[in-house]
Design an enzyme around this catalytic site. Structure first.
Site, PDB file in Angstrom:
ATOM      1  N   PHE A   1     -28.667  44.852 -38.151  1.00  0.00           N
ATOM      2  CA  PHE A   1     -28.108  45.789 -39.136  1.00  0.00           C
ATOM      3  C   PHE A   1     -26.923  45.196 -39.892  1.00  0.00           C
ATOM      4  O   PHE A   1     -25.958  45.910 -40.215  1.00  0.00           O
ATOM      5  CB  PHE A   1     -27.699  47.124 -38.451  1.00  0.00           C
ATOM      6  N   CYS A   2     -26.987  43.899 -40.162  1.00  0.00           N
ATOM      7  CA  CYS A   2     -25.879  43.213 -40.866  1.00  0.00           C
ATOM      8  C   CYS A   2     -24.574  43.351 -40.104  1.00  0.00           C
ATOM      9  O   CYS A   2     -23.497  43.354 -40.711  1.00  0.00           O
ATOM     10  CB  CYS A   2     -25.687  43.747 -42.286  1.00  0.00           C
ATOM     11  N   ASN A   3     -24.646  43.519 -38.796  1.00  0.00           N
ATOM     12  CA  ASN A   3     -23.438  43.692 -37.982  1.00  0.00           C
ATOM     13  C   ASN A   3     -23.526  42.733 -36.797  1.00  0.00           C
ATOM     14  O   ASN A   3     -23.672  43.153 -35.648  1.00  0.00           O
ATOM     15  CB  ASN A   3     -23.348  45.151 -37.510  1.00  0.00           C
TER      16      ASN A   3
END
Ligand SMILES: Cc1ncc(COP(=O)(O)O)c(C=O)c1O
Length: 466
Positions: free
Chosen positions: A396-398
């Site tokens: 999640f782009c995290n």
């Protein structure tokens, strides 16, 4: 949905607050009928909110009933656009209870664009620091490249598994004035888009009192929580409107406190951002306030839909949305954690808090087989898709939250980077980290969610029990 009807009494017994959110069921029937008509179970609100039918109708009626010209002018159609853009700007301030004396709204393409404006303009330099929590979105992480290029130090504050929260002393230590380097920019998400953790907004004033400027990434928080900028006063707030109300896409905002905005130095100028520019004299003067940061022509046809979207959320009621989402997340977490294989092993590992205190409606897990091995998150997403269940899998782009949640050490990551080239694919990189999950499955609730959505996911999860 017979099964959901049978289960709802037990749910209401456990989560009695849900009963007071019935107005959202009516709203779902009126505005989001397409979900049930098309047989969708939408569980990716942290990816994007959904728009109500009336938002789109009101916007198209508005566009069809008037004439809108480029706002950089003084003619009647231009003024009409300017009026509506400024109305949207005022509405954003009032939505967040921000006084125009304290805050300024800059319209951007999305939250990432707002973050880039900060990164490229913040006065980083030797002796300043960029401090951020591990669970930031990549669009916040990317600011470290601007910081590094200008000689500032970057320091990450780790989040602690399994809850993925940060304790106050760790934050205080990182922001302490006695450490090398002066203050600078401190960034954290109001709600992690990985774990749903809501960090302590009290950090804002604590950091500011030590001389820090505070960047609050509110993108994952504001769709289901009230952000009161009369009470909390971060220097910079970023968000994307499609996460709040689905439509329009392509519009976000940087909401900035005036004194903090005055510190930013734009690395260039563009059409619309200057009062005057000369080729002969090779000089320019930037405009003041928001105008200096809005490059070129704003998306003036879409901005009236921001006004409409904010009204939509206000009439649904953020407190009601928050209450509903909290009940659904609480029930989902309890239900998923209760699922066990015949071996006695749990079906899922939860990343983030198991209770609903200071957490939002984003629930992230990995599925495990009967002997405890990971079931690939992409396989879960694909199987859900076959049932028209929309969830998200990956990191999640995290990446920071994912690395800490799954116990992937900096050394392991560094060695994979050393063995890989710029052209490596995500899947190849995953193979480098043996035996550990490199991503997870995220289920998230929002404005149009109901109990049947949560129940459908738990029933889906059962198919992986052995
Ligand atoms: C917490 C958070 N910050 C920033 C972003 C970036 O938003 P956008 O992709 O709209 O720029 C996202 C998007 O998922 C997010 O969840």
């Amino acid at each position: 949905m017979r099964g959901a009807l049978d289960a709802i009494d037990l749910f209401l017994e456990a989560w009695p607050d849900y009963a007071a959110t019935g107005a959202l069921d009516e709203l779902r029937a009126q505005e989001f009928g397409r979900l049930d008509a098309e047989g969708h179970t939408y569980l990716d609100y942290t990816g994007a909110g959904l728009y109500g039918a009336s938002q789109v109708r009101r916007h198209s009626d508005l566009l069809l009933s008037d004439v809108f010209g480029n706002p950089h002018s003084d003619n009647p159609t231009s003024k009409r656009s300017t009026d509506l853009v400024e109305r949207a700007r005022r509405h954003v301030l009032s939505f967040f209870n921000a006084s125009p004396d304290d805050y300024c709204v800059i319209f951007t393409g999305n939250a990432s664009h707002a973050l880039k404006l900060i990164g490229e303009s913040y006065p980083f330099g030797p002796g300043t620091r960029f401090v951020l929590t591990f669970d930031n979105h990549n669009s916040v992480n990317g600011i470290r490249e601007f910081a590094r290029a200008r000689g500032a130090e970057t320091e990450y504050i780790p989040v602690d598994p399994p809850d993925l929260r940060v304790d106050a002393p760790t934050v205080e230590h990182a922001l302490g004035v006695t450490r090398s380097g002066g203050p600078g920019l401190f960034a954290f998400p109001a709600q992690s888009n990985f774990s749903g953790v809501q960090h302590d907004l009290g950090w804002i004033a604590a950091a500011q009192s030590r001389g820090w400027d505070v960047l609050l990434d509110a993108a994952a928080f504001v769709p289901t929580n009230r952000l009161d900028l009369g009470r909390w006063t971060p220097d910079f707030v970023v968000l994307s409107f499609y996460k709040l109300f689905g439509y329009p896409t392509g519009v976000g905002a940087l909401v900035a406190r005036w004194p903090a905005l005055a510190k930013l130095r734009r690395p260039w100028f563009a059409g619309g951002t200057i009062t005057v520019a000369s080729v002969g004299a090779d000089r320019h003067h930037l405009a003041r306030g928001a105008q200096a940061f809005e490059d070129g022509t704003l998306d003036f046809a879409s901005l009236p839909a921001v006004d409409i979207g904010l009204e939509f959320v206000e009439s649904a009621g953020l407190d009601v949305i928050h209450r509903r989402v909290t009940c659904l997340a609480g029930w989902l977490i309890t239900s998923l954690l209760a699922l066990r294989h015949t071996t006695g092993r749990p079906l899922v590992t939860l990343y983030g808090p198991a209770d609903v205190r200071a957490r939002g409606g984003t629930v992230t897990v990995n599925f495990r087989d009967a002997s405890g091995g990971f079931i690939d998150h992409q396989r879960i997403e694909a199987a859900a898709g076959e049932r028209r269940i929309s969830i998200r899998s990956g990191c999640f782009c995290n990446p920071g939250a994912g690395e800490l949640a799954m116990g992937i050490s900096p050394e392991e990551m560094t060695s994979c980077f050393a063995r890989s080239s710029d052209r490596i694919t995500y899947d190849d990189f995953r193979r480098c980290i043996d035996g550990k999950g490199t991503g997870a499955v995220r289920i998230s609730f929002g404005l149009a969610s109901n109990f049947a959505d949560a129940w459908t996911f738990v029933e889906f999860a059962r198919q992986f029990l052995a």
